[in-house]
Structure formats: structure tokens, C-alpha cells
Write an enzyme that holds these catalytic residues in place. Structure first.
Site, PDB file in Angstrom:
ATOM      1  CG  HIS A  70      17.046  35.458  36.908  1.00 36.43           C
ATOM      2  ND1 HIS A  70      16.253  35.214  37.991  1.00 36.43           N
ATOM      3  CD2 HIS A  70      18.061  36.245  37.348  1.00 36.43           C
ATOM      4  CE1 HIS A  70      16.758  35.826  39.064  1.00 36.43           C
ATOM      5  NE2 HIS A  70      17.866  36.452  38.692  1.00 36.43           N
TER       6      HIS A  70
ATOM      7  CB  CYS B  24      14.305  33.001  38.565  1.00 37.01           C
ATOM      8  SG  CYS B  24      15.589  33.915  37.725  1.00 37.01           S
TER       9      CYS B  24
END
Length: 459
Positions: A302, A345
Site C-alpha cells: 500500500h 495501493c
């Protein structure tokens, strides 16, 4: 941050004056963007920015020591950092230890050596190339150098105009620049002797690739076995289980298969916390790459704007990771390609009702892009899964759209001797034209490669 560390930075900042802060900012331009530095007006804010970029931290104060040494604040080195002029001189003689580039050092030393009268002569001679408003009476020489860089008048490999200016009234400074350029030529010459890369060593080149090689002039050497390290940082299981990244294992397997086939020493690290991501990348920057041709790093996690998240949700600046591999910080990779591929992400939003889930949250910030200072550093190629304001996608079952497309294209195009930048361009087109449950994705390439990067396929 420890109280002692904060106290140390406070005491050092209190001892610095305005001109010294300007000097510190100038010497840090390879690590902090000019726009960011322009917003800083006091030393405490400057130190906070360096901390955000992991340039200084408790237990790692070398960059701060070097900066203070460069601006000749030896008193602060001794009083607050337990160092000395002699210790810094020894440290900086170690190859690759200095973090301030030779180019920045040169310009700073020239600025310090100029009298007020000299500075006015330089400003007069620059009228025309620079706007009069940028040559005001109170503009310092460092500010003039910045404007010359912005206007493309000087750069690391082109100081011709500066030499012409000094030739008339400061021939000693012209000689100083000549010495810098000669040292730079010798360094490149050593690299060429050790690592010949002329097109003529590839007699098998034919067709489009051969024509491209002729156009660009050279191809990066890719003849060692292994060619280099392929470092994979793959974050799958997060401390917050809602942030787990299903499908990322397939990406890791695909990359390992391709790069082992391409004769890279491939290693994968799973589920790293933020600090461990930085420590792992730094560990590889300190390895001896003299018998390697290249370095490749994949990061799957992420992220936020300019940052990668660890499994503990602690962020690491992408700039801090990539900058570990500049010629200064990693001399055994100087002149060799450094490739970073980042699939990150944007947040923690997930879409369990569909087979393909977004790697981005609803507010559509940039996924994770390298700092604007990166293009100033040669031999880097950075592939991002998405551009600003767009989502990137990952299938729980088959992996991410971007990474799977890249691996598929490398398997088919590397045997045809297609260079990596061209492969990534094809991936951009392939991903951009996909309809992903009604959504789109646009990857991004940032390159400062000076030659073609063609991976040799074992026969």
C-alpha cells in the site's frame, strides 16, 4: 523521536544563521525538491524535512555532520555531534561515503570564494541569459546558481558558461572547474575500461533493435552471471487484516520466475514494516556490485503520495529509497542501470464484491510517485503502476494488472532483444487500453537511462 535527539536538533538550529541555512538548503538539493526548500525559512523546519525523507534520524546523523562540515561549522560538530574536522575528513575519503555531490560542493565552494565585487561582475555578465529581476542587488551567488540551473545554463555535466564567465577575472576558479571536469572524465573513463558497452560488441544485433542501438550509441553491459540483484519487497499480510493484499503472492512468483530466467540473483522479502523496508533497501545499496551489471527492485505494498507503507502502516519515502543508489551513495553501481518497479495501493479501501479490487482509495490521490529530483540522476528507470489521480488494480486470483502484463511482455520480448523502456511503453499501452470492470488504469515511466537496457536471455 527521542527527547535527546529533538534537543540536539533544536540546539544546532538555534546556532545557525540565515546565510548558513541557505547554504544547507543548497547542498541538500539532490535530496529535497527546490519548491519544498523555498518554503523553509528557519533551520528547525529544514531538519524536519530531512527527517521526513529519512536523511537524518537518531543513530544516523552522518548527513547532518557532513552538512555542518561543508559549511565549516566545526564548533557544532564538536559540541553537539561528537565529531571533528579530522574525523569528517577521514570519513569523506571513504569511497561512496559523501552524500553531498561533487557538483554541489563545487558550486558552494565557488560561491564562498567570490568577493562582493566578483558577484556583481557575474550578475552583469548574466544579463540576457537571465531575467534582470533574478539578478537583484541582494541576490546571493547561490541564488544566482539556482537560477542558472533552472534556465539550463549550468548543470552537472555542462559548466561551459560558468568557465567562460570566470575566465576573464577569476582564472583560478576556471581552473577549479577544469579540475572537477577532469576528475569526472577520469571516473567515467575507468567505468568504460572496466565495463565496455559499445554497440560493436554486439555483432548479433539486427533489425529494429540494432537501429535503435545505433541511434542511442550504446547499450548497457549485460554480460555477468548473475547480472545483478533483483530485490522484491512484497507486503501481503498487514497488522490490520483489513489491509491484506490478496493476489500479491502471484505477482512475486511471476517476477521471480522471469528474473531467475534472466540470470538475476533474485530474493524476496515478505511483509516488512516501514523501517525494515528502508533498512533492506539500504543493505542492498551497500553491497559490492562491481561484478554486477544492474540492480532491480520491485516493491508491492500500500502507499500514499511519495510513500510506501510497511505492514505496520508506517510510511517510507520513495525518494529516500531510490537515492540510496545514486553514484555517490552506491559507487559500485555508478554508470549502471537501476530499475525500480512500484505497485502500490493508495489506501485501505477494498471491494470484496468484485474479482478485481482497487489498489487505491476513493479520494484518488497519486498512488506513489518518485520525487521530481530523481530525473536529475542518471541511469534510473522507474515504472509506476499508475499516474496521478488514477486507480491501479489487483486481482485476488491472478495478481496485479500492471505486474502481470510486465512479466508477460518480458517473457515474450526479451528474447527479441527489445529494451526495457520499450517493453514498459508497450505495457503502458496494454494496461491503458484494458477495460477493468468499467475502470481504466494508466501506468507511468520515469527514465534517466543514458543507454539501452537490454536483458540478455540465456541460450
Amino acid at each position: 523521536m527521542s527527547t535527546e535527539f529533538r534537543k540536539l536538533l533544536f540546539e544546532v538550529s538555534e546556532a545557525l544563521v540565515t546565510d548558513e541555512l541557505s547554504a544547507l538548503k543548497f547542498l541538500s538539493l539532490d535530496y529535497v525538491a527546490k519548491g519544498t526548500l523555498e518554503t523553509i525559512h528557519e533551520p528547525k523546519a529544514f531538519f524536519e524535512v530531512l527527517q521526513e525523507r529519512d536523511m537524518i534520524e537518531a543513530g544516523n546523523l552522518f548527513f547532518l555532520k557532513e552538512l555542518l562540515y561543508r559549511i565549516r561549522r566545526i564548533d557544532l560538530l564538536s559540541a553537539h555531534l561528537g565529531s571533528s574536522r579530522e574525523e569528517m575528513e577521514r570519513e569523506l575519503r571513504v569511497p561512496g561515503r559523501a552524500q553531498v555531490s561533487d557538483y554541489r560542493q563545487l558550486l558552494y565552494e565557488i560561491a564562498e570564494d567570490l568577493t562582493s565585487e566578483n558577484v556583481q561582475k557575474v550578475k552583469f555578465l548574466l544579463r540576457g541569459p537571465l531575467l534582470k529581476s533574478k539578478l537583484q542587488e541582494n541576490a546571493s551567488m547561490l541564488q544566482v546558481f539556482l537560477e542558472m540551473e533552472i534556465n539550463g545554463i549550468i548543470e552537472e555535466d555542462n559548466l561551459t558558461m560558468l568557465k567562460d564567465i570566470f575566465q576573464g577575472f577569476r582564472a583560478d576558479l576556471k581552473k577549479k572547474i577544469d579540475a572537477y571536469e577532469e576528475k569526472k572524465r577520469e571516473k567515467y573513463s575507468r567505468e568504460e575500461v572496466r565495463y565496455p558497452v559499445s554497440v560493436s560488441v554486439y555483432p548479433e544485433e539486427q533489425g529494429a533493435e540494432g537501429e535503435a542501438a545505433k541511434q542511442y550509441g550504446k547499450i548497457y553491459k549485460m554480460k555477468n552471471n548473475p547480472h545483478g540483484y533483483c530485490l522484491i519487497i512484497n507486503n501481503h499480510i498487514f497488522k490490520n487484516p483489513h489491509h491484506n493484499r490478496e493476489g500479491t503472492l502471484q505477482d512475486g512468483e511471476a517476477v521471480k520466475k522471469v528474473f531467475k530466467w534472466l540470470q538475476f540473483e533474485t530474493v524476496e522479502y515478505m511483509d516488512l514494516e516501514g523501517k525494515k523496508i528502508y533498512d533492506t533497501v539500504e543493505e542492498y545499496s551497500k553491497k559490492d556490485h562491481r561484478n554486477m551489471d544492474c540492480f532491480v527492485c520491485f516493491i508491492f505494498s500500500h502507499g500514499e503520495k511519495d510513500k510506501i507503507k510497511g505492514v505496520d502502516d508506517e510510511c517510507v519515502n520513495i525518494e529516500a529509497l531510490v537515492s540510496r543508489f545514486t553514484g555517490t551513495n552506491c559507487p559500485s553501481l555508478a554508470g549502471k542501470p537501476k530499475v525500480f518497479i512500484i505497485q502500490a495501493c493508495q489506501g485501505s479501501e477494498r471491494h470484496p464484491s468484485v474479482a478485481v479490487e482497487s489498489d487505491s482509495s476513493g479520494h484518488l490521490e497519486v498512488d506513489a510517485r518518485p520525487s521530481t529530483s530523481i530525473p536529475d540522476r542518471a541511469d534510473f528507470l522507474i515504472g509506476m503502476a499508475t499516474v496521478e489521480d488514477y486507480l491501479c488494480y489487483r486481482s485476488r486470483n491472478t495478481g496485479s494488472v500492471y505486474i502481470q502484463s510486465l512479466c508477460d511482455n518480458m517473457k515474450s520480448l526479451c528474447p527479441q532483444r527489445v529494451d526495457l523502456a520499450t517493453i514498459l511503453t508497450k505495457v503502458n499501452h496494454e494496461v491503458a487500453t484494458k477495460d477493468i470492470n468499467g475502470f481504466k488504469q494508466m501506468p507511468k515511466i520515469t527514465s534517466t537511462l543514458l543507454k539501452l537496457l537490454i536483458f540478455e536471455v540465456p541460450q
